[in-house]
Design a protein around this motif. Structure first.
Motif, PDB file in Angstrom:
ATOM      1  N   SER A 166       0.847  -1.186   0.000  1.00  0.00           N
ATOM      2  CA  SER A 166       0.000   0.000   0.000  1.00  0.00           C
ATOM      3  C   SER A 166       0.881   1.235   0.000  1.00  0.00           C
ATOM      4  CB  SER A 166      -0.922   0.007   1.230  1.00  0.00           C
ATOM      5  OG  SER A 166      -0.169   0.159   2.418  1.00  0.00           O
ATOM      6  N   GLY A 167       0.234   2.385  -0.140  1.00  0.00           N
ATOM      7  CA  GLY A 167       0.978   3.637  -0.138  1.00  0.00           C
ATOM      8  C   GLY A 167       1.499   4.006   1.229  1.00  0.00           C
ATOM      9  N   ARG A 168       0.933   3.393   2.286  1.00  0.00           N
ATOM     10  CA  ARG A 168       1.381   3.679   3.639  1.00  0.00           C
ATOM     11  C   ARG A 168       2.694   2.958   3.922  1.00  0.00           C
ATOM     12  NH1 ARG A 168      -3.194   2.483   7.872  1.00  0.00           N
ATOM     13  NH2 ARG A 168      -1.552   3.341   9.193  1.00  0.00           N
ATOM     14  N   ASP A 169       3.454   3.495   4.855  1.00  0.00           N
ATOM     15  CA  ASP A 169       4.743   2.907   5.206  1.00  0.00           C
ATOM     16  C   ASP A 169       4.523   1.803   6.240  1.00  0.00           C
ATOM     17  OD1 ASP A 169       7.407   2.428   5.357  1.00  0.00           O
ATOM     18  OD2 ASP A 169       7.874   4.127   6.663  1.00  0.00           O
ATOM     19  N   VAL A 170       3.932   0.689   5.789  1.00  0.00           N
ATOM     20  CA  VAL A 170       3.668  -0.450   6.672  1.00  0.00           C
ATOM     21  C   VAL A 170       4.825  -1.424   6.555  1.00  0.00           C
ATOM     22  CG1 VAL A 170       2.096  -2.344   7.207  1.00  0.00           C
ATOM     23  CG2 VAL A 170       1.194  -0.161   6.384  1.00  0.00           C
ATOM     24  N   PRO A 171       5.501  -1.746   7.651  1.00  0.00           N
ATOM     25  CA  PRO A 171       6.655  -2.648   7.560  1.00  0.00           C
ATOM     26  C   PRO A 171       6.231  -4.087   7.295  1.00  0.00           C
ATOM     27  CG  PRO A 171       6.193  -2.113   9.843  1.00  0.00           C
ATOM     28  CD  PRO A 171       5.268  -1.270   9.030  1.00  0.00           C
ATOM     29  N   LEU A 172       7.119  -4.828   6.680  1.00  0.00           N
ATOM     30  CA  LEU A 172       6.873  -6.240   6.425  1.00  0.00           C
ATOM     31  C   LEU A 172       6.884  -6.995   7.753  1.00  0.00           C
ATOM     32  CD1 LEU A 172       6.536  -8.376   4.179  1.00  0.00           C
ATOM     33  CD2 LEU A 172       9.010  -8.674   4.238  1.00  0.00           C
ATOM     34  N   SER A 173       5.870  -7.801   7.976  1.00  0.00           N
ATOM     35  CA  SER A 173       5.757  -8.558   9.217  1.00  0.00           C
ATOM     36  C   SER A 173       5.004  -9.851   8.944  1.00  0.00           C
ATOM     37  CB  SER A 173       5.009  -7.748  10.289  1.00  0.00           C
ATOM     38  OG  SER A 173       3.652  -7.572   9.918  1.00  0.00           O
ATOM     39  N   ARG A 174       4.934 -10.683   9.956  1.00  0.00           N
ATOM     40  CA  ARG A 174       4.220 -11.949   9.780  1.00  0.00           C
ATOM     41  C   ARG A 174       2.732 -11.719   9.551  1.00  0.00           C
ATOM     42  NH1 ARG A 174       5.585 -11.873  15.270  1.00  0.00           N
ATOM     43  NH2 ARG A 174       3.801 -11.805  16.713  1.00  0.00           N
ATOM     44  N   TRP A 175       2.223 -10.527   9.929  1.00  0.00           N
ATOM     45  CA  TRP A 175       0.811 -10.235   9.672  1.00  0.00           C
ATOM     46  C   TRP A 175       0.555 -10.012   8.192  1.00  0.00           C
ATOM     47  CZ3 TRP A 175      -2.642 -11.499  13.069  1.00  0.00           C
ATOM     48  CH2 TRP A 175      -2.293 -11.555  14.416  1.00  0.00           C
ATOM     49  N   VAL A 176       1.542  -9.544   7.464  1.00  0.00           N
ATOM     50  CA  VAL A 176       1.406  -9.440   6.005  1.00  0.00           C
ATOM     51  C   VAL A 176       1.299 -10.829   5.401  1.00  0.00           C
ATOM     52  CG1 VAL A 176       2.511  -8.620   3.895  1.00  0.00           C
ATOM     53  CG2 VAL A 176       2.655  -7.249   5.975  1.00  0.00           C
ATOM     54  N   THR A 177       2.133 -11.748   5.899  1.00  0.00           N
ATOM     55  CA  THR A 177       2.073 -13.132   5.426  1.00  0.00           C
ATOM     56  C   THR A 177       0.739 -13.772   5.783  1.00  0.00           C
ATOM     57  OG1 THR A 177       4.466 -13.338   5.695  1.00  0.00           O
ATOM     58  CG2 THR A 177       3.204 -15.377   5.540  1.00  0.00           C
ATOM     59  N   ARG A 178       0.271 -13.562   6.979  1.00  0.00           N
ATOM     60  CA  ARG A 178      -0.992 -14.155   7.412  1.00  0.00           C
ATOM     61  C   ARG A 178      -2.168 -13.603   6.605  1.00  0.00           C
ATOM     62  NH1 ARG A 178       0.156 -13.774  13.945  1.00  0.00           N
ATOM     63  NH2 ARG A 178       1.648 -15.509  14.046  1.00  0.00           N
ATOM     64  N   ARG A 179      -2.127 -12.315   6.315  1.00  0.00           N
ATOM     65  CA  ARG A 179      -3.206 -11.750   5.507  1.00  0.00           C
ATOM     66  C   ARG A 179      -3.218 -12.364   4.115  1.00  0.00           C
ATOM     67  NH1 ARG A 179      -2.999  -5.516   3.892  1.00  0.00           N
ATOM     68  NH2 ARG A 179      -1.141  -6.322   2.855  1.00  0.00           N
ATOM     69  N   ALA A 180      -2.045 -12.491   3.504  1.00  0.00           N
ATOM     70  CA  ALA A 180      -1.983 -13.093   2.173  1.00  0.00           C
ATOM     71  C   ALA A 180      -2.451 -14.544   2.204  1.00  0.00           C
ATOM     72  CB  ALA A 180      -0.550 -13.007   1.635  1.00  0.00           C
ATOM     73  N   ALA A 181      -2.058 -15.282   3.247  1.00  0.00           N
ATOM     74  CA  ALA A 181      -2.491 -16.676   3.361  1.00  0.00           C
ATOM     75  C   ALA A 181      -4.003 -16.763   3.552  1.00  0.00           C
ATOM     76  CB  ALA A 181      -1.771 -17.351   4.524  1.00  0.00           C
ATOM     77  N   ALA A 182      -4.566 -15.860   4.359  1.00  0.00           N
ATOM     78  CA  ALA A 182      -6.015 -15.861   4.569  1.00  0.00           C
ATOM     79  C   ALA A 182      -6.754 -15.550   3.276  1.00  0.00           C
ATOM     80  CB  ALA A 182      -6.380 -14.838   5.644  1.00  0.00           C
ATOM     81  N   LEU A 183      -6.226 -14.609   2.487  1.00  0.00           N
ATOM     82  CA  LEU A 183      -6.854 -14.283   1.207  1.00  0.00           C
ATOM     83  C   LEU A 183      -6.741 -15.445   0.225  1.00  0.00           C
ATOM     84  CD1 LEU A 183      -5.663 -10.589   0.907  1.00  0.00           C
ATOM     85  CD2 LEU A 183      -8.042 -11.348   1.080  1.00  0.00           C
ATOM     86  N   ALA A 184      -5.624 -16.164   0.260  1.00  0.00           N
ATOM     87  CA  ALA A 184      -5.483 -17.336  -0.603  1.00  0.00           C
ATOM     88  C   ALA A 184      -6.511 -18.399  -0.237  1.00  0.00           C
ATOM     89  CB  ALA A 184      -4.063 -17.897  -0.486  1.00  0.00           C
ATOM     90  N   VAL A 185      -6.739 -18.587   1.064  1.00  0.00           N
ATOM     91  CA  VAL A 185      -7.754 -19.560   1.502  1.00  0.00           C
ATOM     92  C   VAL A 185      -9.145 -19.107   1.083  1.00  0.00           C
ATOM     93  CG1 VAL A 185      -8.838 -20.595   3.526  1.00  0.00           C
ATOM     94  CG2 VAL A 185      -6.351 -20.406   3.415  1.00  0.00           C
ATOM     95  N   LEU A 186      -9.435 -17.822   1.251  1.00  0.00           N
ATOM     96  CA  LEU A 186     -10.736 -17.293   0.842  1.00  0.00           C
ATOM     97  C   LEU A 186     -10.962 -17.470  -0.655  1.00  0.00           C
ATOM     98  CD1 LEU A 186     -11.049 -13.977   2.905  1.00  0.00           C
ATOM     99  CD2 LEU A 186     -12.376 -16.074   3.200  1.00  0.00           C
ATOM    100  N   ALA A 187      -9.944 -17.162  -1.446  1.00  0.00           N
ATOM    101  CA  ALA A 187     -10.080 -17.291  -2.897  1.00  0.00           C
ATOM    102  C   ALA A 187     -10.282 -18.748  -3.300  1.00  0.00           C
ATOM    103  CB  ALA A 187      -8.848 -16.720  -3.588  1.00  0.00           C
ATOM    104  N   THR A 188      -9.555 -19.656  -2.661  1.00  0.00           N
ATOM    105  CA  THR A 188      -9.725 -21.075  -2.951  1.00  0.00           C
ATOM    106  C   THR A 188     -11.123 -21.547  -2.576  1.00  0.00           C
ATOM    107  OG1 THR A 188      -7.368 -21.453  -2.553  1.00  0.00           O
ATOM    108  CG2 THR A 188      -8.810 -23.375  -2.509  1.00  0.00           C
ATOM    109  N   THR A 189     -11.592 -21.122  -1.408  1.00  0.00           N
ATOM    110  CA  THR A 189     -12.938 -21.486  -0.971  1.00  0.00           C
ATOM    111  C   THR A 189     -13.986 -20.951  -1.937  1.00  0.00           C
ATOM    112  OG1 THR A 189     -12.211 -21.432   1.334  1.00  0.00           O
ATOM    113  CG2 THR A 189     -14.582 -21.358   0.931  1.00  0.00           C
TER     114      THR A 189
END
Length: 211
Positions: free
Chosen positions: A109-132
């Motif tokens: 995003s345009g905001r200065d959000v640092p890379l963290s495990r929450w970025v990974t978890r969000r992407a994984a959750a979206l992958a599960v949602l898309a698969t479902t």
């Protein structure tokens, strides 16, 4: 209920793709700078990824929205499956970067959000949602009642906003370190005194230092 869940997951995935494409369009340099800070990809791969990923998000998001609105079941299923693969790549990449001990902004995003495990978890959750969503849509056309459609129109943007803001909301900035030499001498420090009210509730204030 299954139709509603399918419509909700599809809507959240599509809205997230559109938000990602819009965010990258608003800050074109953010993704390239983030990939450079991660130090995993080579120069050519970084330039390619900085162009291909936002375009892929925009194409999938626009195609998914059109398929959802027009009722093209097969096209919607393809978009959701492709979105699941894209978010899976995001989850794998960010996990790899974190495993190497690298940091930097997430570039999502345009905001200065640092890379963290929450970025990974969000992407994984979206992958599960898309698969479902892809599985549910593959079972048959999504048919919603008027009440379910109104609920979906309210719930999808709210769920998308919550998922999108998750890494920023869970980010805990490191407290500023104060060098011992800059701290006040011990005899000038204020002492914390605990007093209790008549009801026994503790109240705390700072008492002046003893002279």
């Amino acid at each position: 209920m299954i139709d509603f869940c399918g419509g909700l997951t599809a809507s959240v995935v599509i809205l997230t793709l559109l938000m990602g494409a819009g965010s990258h369009a608003a800050g074109p340099a953010a993704l390239g700078d983030a990939l450079w800070a991660h130090g995993v990809l080579g120069p050519r791969s970084r330039r390619s990824a900085a162009v291909v990923l936002p375009v892929a998000e925009g194409v999938l998001g626009a195609g998914g929205a059109a398929a959802l609105l027009t009722g093209h079941q097969w096209a919607l299923q393809v978009v959701l499956a492709s979105g699941a693969a894209l978010f899976g790549i995001y989850a794998g990449y960010t996990r790899h970067v974190l495993a190497l001990g690298r940091g930097g902004p997430c570039g999502c995003s345009g905001r200065d959000v640092p890379l963290s495990r929450w970025v990974t978890r969000r992407a994984a959750a979206l992958a599960v949602l898309a698969t479902t969503g892809a599985v549910v849509v593959g079972l048959g056309p999504v048919r919603l009642s008027t009440t379910e459609l109104i609920t979906l129109m309210l719930a999808a943007p709210a769920c998308t906003a919550l998922l999108w803001s998750l890494p920023a909301a869970m980010h805990e900035p490191t407290a500023a370190f104060v060098h011992p030499s800059t701290r006040a001498p011990a005899h000038h420090r204020a002492e914390n005194t605990v007093h209790r009210t008549a009801e026994g509730v503790p109240t705390r204030w700072t008492s002046p230092p003893a002279l």
